[in-house]
Structures are given as C-alpha cells and as structure tokens.
Design an enzyme around this catalytic site. Sequence first.
Site: not given
Length: 227
Positions: A40, A44, A113, A116
């Site tokens: 994640e 991101d 989450d 990502e």
Amino acid sequence: MNKAKNWLEKALQYRFVSIDLFKQALTHRSFSKKNNERLEFLGDAVLDFVVSEKLFELRPNATEGDLSKLRSFLVKETTLAELAFELDLGRHLILGSGELKAGGNRRESILSDALEAILGAIFLDQGFNAVREVINHIYSSRYIELPELSDLRDPKTKLQEWLQERKMALPSYELIQVLGKNHQQNFVVTCFVSEEAISTQGKSTTRRKAEQEAAQKMAKLLKEKIQ
C-alpha cells in the site's frame, strides 16, 4: 485464487506474473502478518506520480496549486473507495474472521488501502509502465469528468465563505458523541450558527467527515431560510 485472478484480468485488464504478490496485495493485516501494508505504501507513491503526470498533461494552463488540489481530489480515500466498489474489490479481499464479520470488505479505508496495495504489487510485478497503464485505465472516466476547481472546496470552506460574504459570525463545531468500538467508531458532531440560533448534526467514521456533513446540512438550511 482463480476467481480473483479472473476478476483482476477483467476489471483491471492486467495479469500478474507473481501470484504471491497478488495474494499479498489482497491480504489484510487481520488475516496475516504477511499483509498488504508495505505494498500500500508503494502503491500510494506510484499513484500520486501517475495521476500528477496525467493532470500535467490534461491541464496545461493550471497552476501548481490547482494541480495539487485536483490530485488530492483524485487520490483521496473516498475516491479510491468508490473505484474499489466499482471494481468489486471487496469480494476478493482476504480478511480475518472478525474483520469480515464487522463488514471490513465494505469499509472505505480497507478498500482504498487494498487498491493502492494492488497498484504497488503491479509495480513490483511488471514495472512502472504496467502500473501506469492500469491506473490510467481505472481513472479514465474520472479524467474525463474532472471537476472545476470551485467545486473542490469542501463544505466547511463553502459555508465559511458564504457566512463571511454576509458578514455573519463563523460557525462553531462540537463533538457530542463517539459511538462504537475503537476499530469501528462513528463520530457525531454539531455545527452551530449563533446569529440564526440553529444547529445541524453530522455523523461519520471520522470527526472531520462528520464536521463536513454537518456543514453541508447547515449551508442548505441557511440558504433555504435566508435566500
């Protein structure tokens, strides 16, 4: 994992070389220590860059500040959760039994989450060009429907500006209740405008979201009453 693989190929138009990476991207910390949190983190960063690159192309005359606002709108938790819902990601998440019973596969934070994490896994699996293609694919409709900058102001800001234009006192916000257990709390907030002696209430999974909801209700109420 076959159903999840078939889903991924249809939804994201991508096929993993490493099934282990794909499985880890779907695994929540409630299920295993080998979970998607590190992926994640990577996803991101990759998402921020790809969206920034696309906005730079789509809005050649936008200032740095305007581009930042548009990017924030596109990569915020709510937008990511909406994309995850549209992709039916929640059905394929690997959650601990307690988290699953609590509805974790529908929770915005877990969905955003996980999305990502999948992007981070794709980056490790086949590199930057592959993940860029996936991101631009799932964001294609969002790019077409980019909002005007004036529409990106949050409800609290809009309410404050509306009151200031009329030389009215700014609203006050108060947290009046916290419901639920630590991992699944709801915050109840009031928004009060003293000059009109009226208040509205907002309820959400974070205090900030509850304040925004209360502000939105207040703006609507004031406009109906005064205009």
